[in-house]
Design a protein around this motif. Structure first.
Motif, short mmCIF file in Angstrom:
data_model
loop_
_atom_site.label_atom_id
_atom_site.label_comp_id
_atom_site.label_asym_id
_atom_site.label_seq_id
_atom_site.Cartn_x
_atom_site.Cartn_y
_atom_site.Cartn_z
N GLY A 1 0.80 -1.22 0.00
CA GLY A 1 0.00 0.00 0.00
C GLY A 1 0.84 1.27 0.00
N ARG A 2 2.12 1.17 0.33
CA ARG A 2 3.01 2.33 0.30
C ARG A 2 3.54 2.52 -1.13
NH1 ARG A 2 7.64 1.76 4.48
NH2 ARG A 2 7.99 3.89 3.72
N ALA A 3 3.68 3.79 -1.51
CA ALA A 3 4.15 4.09 -2.86
C ALA A 3 4.89 5.42 -2.86
CB ALA A 3 2.99 4.14 -3.84
N GLU A 4 5.85 5.56 -3.77
CA GLU A 4 6.57 6.81 -4.00
C GLU A 4 6.63 7.04 -5.51
OE1 GLU A 4 10.38 7.01 -2.27
OE2 GLU A 4 9.67 6.90 -0.19
N SER A 5 6.74 8.31 -5.88
CA SER A 5 6.81 8.62 -7.31
C SER A 5 7.91 9.64 -7.56
CB SER A 5 5.47 9.16 -7.81
OG SER A 5 5.14 10.37 -7.16
N GLY A 6 8.50 9.54 -8.72
CA GLY A 6 9.49 10.49 -9.17
C GLY A 6 9.20 10.87 -10.61
N SER A 7 9.69 12.03 -11.05
CA SER A 7 9.41 12.48 -12.41
C SER A 7 10.63 13.15 -12.99
CB SER A 7 8.21 13.44 -12.42
OG SER A 7 8.46 14.55 -11.59
N ALA A 8 10.67 13.15 -14.33
CA ALA A 8 11.78 13.78 -15.04
C ALA A 8 11.24 14.33 -16.36
CB ALA A 8 12.90 12.79 -15.28
N LYS B 1 11.72 15.42 -9.82
CA LYS B 1 11.48 14.93 -8.47
C LYS B 1 12.09 13.55 -8.36
CE LYS B 1 7.84 13.61 -5.23
NZ LYS B 1 6.38 13.42 -5.04
N ARG B 2 12.91 13.35 -7.34
CA ARG B 2 13.56 12.07 -7.15
C ARG B 2 12.74 11.21 -6.19
NH1 ARG B 2 18.72 11.25 -8.79
NH2 ARG B 2 19.82 13.02 -9.70
N ALA B 3 12.78 9.89 -6.40
CA ALA B 3 12.11 8.94 -5.51
C ALA B 3 13.14 7.94 -5.02
CB ALA B 3 10.98 8.23 -6.24
N GLU B 4 13.14 7.67 -3.71
CA GLU B 4 14.12 6.76 -3.13
C GLU B 4 13.80 5.30 -3.45
OE1 GLU B 4 16.87 7.67 -1.75
OE2 GLU B 4 16.37 9.80 -1.87
N GLY B 5 12.53 4.99 -3.50
CA GLY B 5 12.14 3.61 -3.77
C GLY B 5 12.16 2.76 -2.52
N GLU C 1 7.59 -1.38 -10.22
CA GLU C 1 7.73 -0.07 -10.83
C GLU C 1 6.80 0.07 -12.04
OE1 GLU C 1 11.19 2.73 -12.96
OE2 GLU C 1 11.71 0.83 -12.00
N GLU C 2 6.16 1.21 -12.13
CA GLU C 2 5.34 1.55 -13.29
C GLU C 2 5.83 2.88 -13.86
OE1 GLU C 2 1.23 1.73 -12.39
OE2 GLU C 2 1.04 -0.42 -11.91
N THR C 3 5.84 3.00 -15.18
CA THR C 3 6.30 4.20 -15.85
C THR C 3 5.18 4.78 -16.68
OG1 THR C 3 8.57 3.37 -15.95
CG2 THR C 3 8.00 5.17 -17.44
N GLN C 4 4.96 6.11 -16.54
CA GLN C 4 3.95 6.82 -17.30
C GLN C 4 4.62 7.94 -18.08
OE1 GLN C 4 1.11 8.21 -14.41
NE2 GLN C 4 0.31 6.14 -13.98
#
Length: 397
Positions: free
Chosen positions: A265-272, A283-287, A293-296
């Protein structure tokens, strides 16, 4: 009267109008009075024209109710000439399409040839004039039948059936003639597999076993010899059937528990921001140590500038040991093991009974299925060698 016009006359002195019309040559098929002021008459096209002219002269109302006959039909055709042309064109199209073949198929009468052989049949039929859009009257069914039988040795019958716009090639495969018994071709018959003998029917040769005997694969069942005199025997070709009860087994197993990966249920997101190979982190995500992992890709540029935002979403996962539903697992393993055991039944065998045994040990469930059957276990040495070779190995207890 080849054409009829029904009119309704309304007004005063309608009888005088009818009399005057008759005096001028009009003929009436029927005259009916509707009420005190109206008449209904049936006359020809010329009579209707005269009545309408007199009605206008007398100040009466003349209403044409209906027309029938060739004159009215011709008038309607003239008024709607495009409909007539369309009907003629439609009839011509129907004739053109129904007089030709548009579908060609192949139908086996019994066993079928491989797809590539059926394709060759279609090619041969096309070369003989039966192709798509060919005229049905130009197709010689007898010629096609004779050509197929001469070019395909595997066929015993070939025929052409035409129905509407469909042409179907029907064929039947030829079967090899049964082997002729040759007494000089000496041989004996052996057991194909381990079995309990149920019946022995030696047609030629001497039986070596009796009902109730237990035999092993390869054991001689009918010896290929016969007695010529009290002291002399000769080798012959053994023939006959030995029906035996055989058992075919197969087993299937599966673990009683399995490891399942689930999201916590925990999630983090990053963007480039990405343009071709160039990327700028927004935005960086530690993971997480264990994650999915999903990529959009979100386009922000136009057709000529493929600029987009790449968004990566990381979902934390964990591994859990999940116990299997034993009843459902046993049912699945039983069905699979039985199906595989029945698949071992040779052609001509008849199933008598079956049973299964389930065991669970060391975290694994195992189901063994046994199928009991009756079959002819007698075979010559060549068949025995072929059936018991490693490529044809079968389970047998």
């Amino acid at each position: 009267m080849t054409d009829r016009v029904r009119l309704c006359l309304t007004g005063r002195m309608t009888e005088r109008l009818i009399e005057r019309a008759r005096a001028q040559g009009a003929a009436f098929e029927r005259i009916e009075r509707q009420d005190a002021r109206s008449l209904r008459v049936v006359t020809s096209t010329s009579g209707a024209r005269l009545v309408c002219a007199l009605a206008e002269e007398y100040g009466l109302s003349a209403e044409i109710l209906s027309r029938s006959g060739w004159r009215s039909a011709l008038a309607r055709i003239r008024a709607r000439w495009t409909l007539a042309v369309s009907a003629v064109l439609a009839a011509a199209c129907v004739y053109f399409f129904t007089a030709r073949v548009w579908l060609i198929g192949v139908r086996p009468l019994g066993e079928s040839l491989p797809p590539d052989e059926e394709a060759r049949i279609v090619e041969t039929v096309n070369a003989l004039g039966a192709y798509v859009s060919a005229k049905s009257g130009d197709i010689d069914a007898a010629l096609i039948s004779n050509a197929l039988l001469s070019r395909f040795d595997a066929l015993s019958y070939a025929g052409v059936r035409k129905r509407g716009v469909t042409l179907t090639v029907e064929y039947r495969l030829a079967h090899e003639a049964p082997a002729v018994y040759d007494v000089s071709d000496a041989r004996s018959l052996y057991a194909l597999r381990d079995a309990v003998v149920l019946s022995v029917e030696p047609l030629a040769g001497r039986a070596c076993v009796e009902p109730g005997d237990t035999v092993r694969a390869g054991q001689m069942l009918i010896r290929g010899e016969e007695r010529v005199s009290l002291e002399e025997t000769r080798r012959i070709r053994a023939a006959g059937a030995v029906i035996g009860r055989v058992w075919l087994t197969d087993a299937e197993s599966a673990p009683l528990a399995e490891t399942v990966v689930r999201r916590t249920g925990r999630a983090e997101s990053g963007s480039a921001l990405r343009l071709f190979r160039w990327a700028l982190d927004l935005k960086r995500a530690e993971g997480f140590p264990s994650q999915e992992e999903e990529t959009q890709l979100l386009p922000v540029g136009g057709l000529y500038l493929p600029l987009m935002i790449e968004r990566n979403i990381f979902y934390e996962t964990e591994s859990r040991r999940v116990e299997a539903d034993k009843a459902a697992l046993e049912k699945t393993l039983t069905e699979t093991a039985l199906a595989r055991a029945r698949a071992l039944l040779p052609e001509g065998a008849r199933e008598r009974a079956f049973w299964t045994e389930t065991t669970a040990a060391e975290g694994e469930m195992r189901v063994e299925a046994v199928v009991e059957a009756e079959m002819n276990i007698a075979a010559d040495a060549e068949t025995l060698r072929r059936e018991t070779s490693p490529s044809n190995d079968r389970s047998n207890n």
